[in-house]
Write a protein that holds these residues in place. Structure first.
Motif, short mmCIF file in Angstrom:
data_model
loop_
_atom_site.label_atom_id
_atom_site.label_comp_id
_atom_site.label_asym_id
_atom_site.label_seq_id
_atom_site.Cartn_x
_atom_site.Cartn_y
_atom_site.Cartn_z
N UNK A 84 0.85 -1.19 0.00
CA UNK A 84 0.00 0.00 0.00
C UNK A 84 0.88 1.24 0.00
N UNK A 85 0.28 2.37 -0.35
CA UNK A 85 1.08 3.59 -0.50
C UNK A 85 1.70 4.03 0.82
N UNK A 86 1.02 3.77 1.94
CA UNK A 86 1.59 4.13 3.24
C UNK A 86 2.87 3.37 3.52
N UNK A 87 2.92 2.10 3.13
CA UNK A 87 4.12 1.29 3.32
C UNK A 87 5.23 1.77 2.39
N UNK A 88 4.89 2.03 1.13
CA UNK A 88 5.90 2.47 0.18
C UNK A 88 6.51 3.80 0.58
N UNK A 89 5.69 4.73 1.04
CA UNK A 89 6.22 6.03 1.44
C UNK A 89 7.10 5.91 2.68
#
Length: 335
Positions: A310-315
């Motif tokens: 998810x984008x939260x993990x990637x960021x």
């Protein structure tokens, strides 16, 4: 360079950011675990037939991209305002207890009230974020001297710690609440439809307008409160306007997508290198960079892990080393 030349130069960079964001939006719609040719994307937009690729574009990728732009704009602008008002280069939009306030409200709605589905409990998340910010501001203003950057930061840390303890006590005894909280806590723009974007758009537009109105006063405050008062600036009104803008922007984003780390922390530093210290430019630069980086991280997660990241993990994975490198090479920008 003259003032006119400086403005033209910054406007050119701003236009380049808009163009880059448009390209990333196109890539976000066309690229993913299943790549879709641009011609098929265009047909899905103009002549939808119900084909599988058309459904993917219209039902999944466009809402995801739209929400990513909205959330990125909100967190980028909120991060710039937060660092300006607290005079803290390590401040992020959740410093006022917004994130934990939204989390508590979501958990309370699911466990205690039995609310189901994101479109339903998003309103609880937004209300919790607003309530937590009000409590933090009131605590920060105790003593008669009004809220200051230091008292706001301390009050925000205290309220966040308290709410975090209460959340843990609630979810540990309820399996459904734990699952909902875990899903929301990751920070994601996937699985949201047009209804979610429609719910938060009025608040985000209002927050961005308040942020724009706050930038001249924030420029004056950056000279110091004593100088600002001497120049006729109403410091209290400027602070309240900024806190309201931060709360509305962050509360909307967190309620819809969960906490997304590092974006509001890193983006203002990157934007400051392009725009300089003038908040009239810094805030729009931060907003556009926030949207650009969020969509780019989401797209990278889709390509590398077929939607597993998810984008939260990637960021978080990309943001931590990027921020460390930024500090090592250039130091934290002075605010």
């Amino acid at each position: 360079m003259s003032t006119v030349e400086v403005r033209v130069s910054k406007a050119t960079v701003l236009a380049a950011l808009v163009a880059a964001l448009a390209l990333v939006c196109v890539a976000s719609v066309a690229i993913g675990a299943h790549a879709i040719p641009l011609g098929v994307v265009w047909d899905a937009l103009t002549r939808p037939t119900g084909a599988p690729d058309h459904l993917i574009v219209r039902s999944l990728r466009i809402p995801r991209t739209l929400l990513g732009v909205l959330i990125g704009l909100a967190l980028g602008a909120a991060g710039a305002l937060m660092q300006g008002h607290t005079r803290n280069p390590l401040a992020d939009p959740g410093l006022l207890g917004v994130t934990q306030g939204a989390a508590f409200a979501v958990v309370f709605a699911v466990v205690v009230l039995g609310v189901h589905g994101l479109p339903a409990f998003i309103w609880f998340g937004f209300a919790g974020a607003l309530l937590a910010s009000v409590v933090v501001f009131l605590l920060g203003a105790v003593g008669g001297r009004g809220a200051t950057p230091v008292t706001l930061a301390l009050a925000g840390a205290a309220v966040s710690a308290l709410l975090n303890g209460v959340i843990s006590a609630i979810v540990l005894g309820d399996e459904r609440g734990m699952e909902t909280y875990r899903f929301w806590r990751v920070g994601s723009i996937a699985g949201r439809d047009y209804a979610v974007a429609g719910q938060i758009t009025p608040f985000l537009v209002a927050g961005l307008l308040l942020a724009a109105l706050n930038t001249p006063g924030l420029n004056t405050l950056s000279l110091g409160e004593d100088v600002a008062v001497t120049l006729g600036q109403n410091v209290r009104r400027t602070r309240i306007l900024g806190i309201v803008a931060i709360t509305v922007l962050t509360g909307s984003a967190v309620a819809a997508c969960g906490p997304i780390a590092f974006l509001g922390l890193i983006v203002p530093h990157l934007a400051r290198a392009l725009s300089g210290p003038d908040y009239r430019w810094l805030v729009p630069f931060s907003a556009l960079l926030g949207a650009l980086l969020l969509l780019a991280a989401d797209l990278l997660g889709r390509v590398l892990a077929s939607d597993s990241f998810e984008v939260g993990i990637m960021l978080a994975l990309l943001g931590a080393p990027t921020f460390i490198q930024l500090v090592r090479r250039k130091g934290l920008a002075r605010i």
